[in-house]
Design an enzyme around this catalytic site. Structure first.
Site, PDB file in Angstrom:
ATOM      1  N   LYS A 257       2.790 -11.157   0.495  1.00 36.41           N
ATOM      2  CA  LYS A 257       3.269 -10.564  -0.755  1.00 36.41           C
ATOM      3  C   LYS A 257       4.602  -9.858  -0.540  1.00 36.41           C
ATOM      4  O   LYS A 257       5.519  -9.965  -1.358  1.00 36.41           O
ATOM      5  CB  LYS A 257       2.222  -9.603  -1.321  1.00 36.41           C
ATOM      6  CG  LYS A 257       1.001 -10.345  -1.880  1.00 36.41           C
ATOM      7  CD  LYS A 257      -0.204  -9.435  -2.136  1.00 36.41           C
ATOM      8  CE  LYS A 257      -1.418 -10.268  -2.548  1.00 36.41           C
ATOM      9  NZ  LYS A 257      -2.685  -9.491  -2.559  1.00 36.41           N
TER      10      LYS A 257
ATOM     11  N   ASP B 277      -1.974  -5.594 -10.968  1.00 37.76           N
ATOM     12  CA  ASP B 277      -3.001  -6.531 -10.514  1.00 37.76           C
ATOM     13  C   ASP B 277      -4.217  -6.541 -11.458  1.00 37.76           C
ATOM     14  O   ASP B 277      -5.187  -7.262 -11.239  1.00 37.76           O
ATOM     15  CB  ASP B 277      -3.440  -6.163  -9.090  1.00 37.76           C
ATOM     16  CG  ASP B 277      -4.122  -7.324  -8.372  1.00 37.76           C
ATOM     17  OD1 ASP B 277      -3.873  -8.489  -8.733  1.00 37.76           O
ATOM     18  OD2 ASP B 277      -4.913  -7.055  -7.446  1.00 37.76           O
TER      19      ASP B 277
ATOM     20  N   GLN C 196      -4.954  -3.544  -1.790  1.00 42.09           N
ATOM     21  CA  GLN C 196      -5.493  -4.797  -1.265  1.00 42.09           C
ATOM     22  C   GLN C 196      -7.018  -4.707  -1.169  1.00 42.09           C
ATOM     23  O   GLN C 196      -7.571  -3.781  -0.606  1.00 42.09           O
ATOM     24  CB  GLN C 196      -4.880  -5.098   0.118  1.00 42.09           C
ATOM     25  CG  GLN C 196      -5.337  -6.416   0.727  1.00 42.09           C
ATOM     26  CD  GLN C 196      -4.889  -7.638  -0.080  1.00 42.09           C
ATOM     27  OE1 GLN C 196      -3.775  -7.703  -0.573  1.00 42.09           O
ATOM     28  NE2 GLN C 196      -5.780  -8.604  -0.241  1.00 42.09           N
TER      29      GLN C 196
END
Lengths: 281, 281
Positions: free
Chosen positions: A54, A121, A98
């Site tokens: 990423k 996200d 994450q």
């Protein structure tokens, strides 16, 4: 022999990134640099790989990335404090925690701490519901990537029967909601589903989001169905048996180079969206 | 001739209200009177009837009810102001905005103004998502009523295929989520669904939430299925053709005296839940 259309995620992602580069350049004129902060707790090697990928993807199109590495012993409170600092930092436009975090951490509480305007996200409950109601700014990236692939290849969704295998809060549930909002009829299946093969066989669109290597069998697939494989398991294989499903599908995403790269491009897109919104405030 | 079990909503509601009366009495010892505020905008006669029914139901078990009647000309801002006053009023434990509101009002914005701890009807996006993730305090009342009926009659949900017809934010979507969380496999259908009769025919559990009189036909139903009718249309008829569906179903809710009274009992229960939470703070 059936020759399905290969839904090339790398190509979709390249297209998205080309478009983003133009927007990043326009922001640079205003002296705004989009910035994504990624938090990695502990030292799971595949999580570390994702975070690195990423970060690299950000760099390539001119997005600044901040990486916050926290030890596996981090408490929920410490993690939330870190998130709040990033919420308060005006130079940060997106925050990605994450997944998964170590077991002792309350992941839901940590997700909830992310400010909605930086939740690129789509992991907060509020973001989830806005998505389910069709007005989210940032739907979860993998579900959004699946829709982006369908749209790039102009595959119709309305009136189709979509079968989603999986019901996680960041994948199965939101992709079911998004397909429903695009007027698909949606069946959501999971580990307690009876007669799964026959149900999958009803799908015009099949989304594999179960987290088990080669779980979806070729003979489950209705001839002509579109197969989207959101899995990524050890040995670089997806949740569907690619070879066998290709015998029947009209279109299919490979693993790797299917949903994965589009998920990352979607994350970048959301970060640029957020930077533009911040710049216009 | 098939004789289905009649899922008697009045009986389920009576049972719930008997349990609530005990809790209301216990709160009275602490000098706490649960209070539900209902807001009615405009003068739609059936909405007025619903509001009156809810008020009467409150009174019967010792819940105080406040009724706020606003003219049809009320603006979104005025409605939100009213809601905020009720949010700030410590004696009010639940707020219900009677749906639908006049077209010029932004209903979503009004729903969002309700404080989450007083959202006893589960209409906020946050409440929706908490419900979808399985940790809501107050799921939407009609979906919760449907689950309560299944549970009262000990009808298994896990592993069953539930077919929901309808996808509104306060009925089809949340009931789909709740059935999924109880480990049903869930298919959500709607006006754009192709081949609806065959899909309904897959359902072990069929939820009719479409808002059209006698829409669900008897020959759509799989023999032995359980039919839950959340509709209430002109002429006191539901969304399913009751007589015809009764020929095949193993269990069915009548209309009236099916889902409706349990929805009201659920609203009362949530109000008492909220009063107990407030009292223990």
């Amino acid at each position: 022999m059936n020759k399905p259309l290969i839904l090339d995620g790398s190509k979709v992602a390249e297209h998205m990134k080309d478009q983003l580069a133009v927007r990043v350049a326009a922001l640079a004129e205003e002296e705004v640099v989009p910035c994504l902060a990624t938090i990695l707790v502990g030292d799971d090697p595949s999580s570390a790989t994702y975070v690195r990928m990423k970060g690299n993807a950000c760099k390539r199109i001119g997005i600044r990335s901040i990486r916050v590495d926290l030890p596996a012993s981090t408490t929920t409170e410490q993690l939330i404090e870190t998130i709040q600092q990033l919420n308060d930092d005006g130079s940060v436009h997106g925050i990605l925690l994450q997944h998964p975090v170590p077991h002792h951490i309350d992941e839901r509480a940590a997700f909830e701490a992310i400010a909605i305007e930086k939740d690129v996200d789509g992991v907060t409950t509020l973001g989830f519901a806005q998505n389910a109601f069709g007005f989210a700014q940032y739907p979860s990236c993998t579900p959004a990537a699946i829709l982006a692939i369908l749209d790039y290849y102009d595959i119709p969704i309305e009136g189709k029967h979509a079968v989603v295998i999986g019901r996680s809060p960041i994948l199965g549930k939101p992709v079911s909601a998004m397909l429903l909002n695009r007027n698909a009829t949606v069946t959501t299946c999971h580990s307690r589903t009876n007669g799964l093969p026959a149900l999958v066989g009803l799908g015009d669109i099949v989304v594999a989001a179960v987290g088990k290597a080669k779980f979806v069998q070729g003979d489950w697939i209705k001839p002509g169905a579109v197969v989207l494989d959101a899995g990524y398991n050890e040995g670089n294989v997806g949740d569907a048996d690619y070879e066998a499903c290709s015998e029947r599908a009209s279109a299919i995403t490979p693993v790797p180079a299917g949903v994965g790269p589009v998920t990352i491009a979607t994350l970048l897109k959301h970060t640029v969206d957020s930077a533009e919104r911040a710049a216009s405030r």
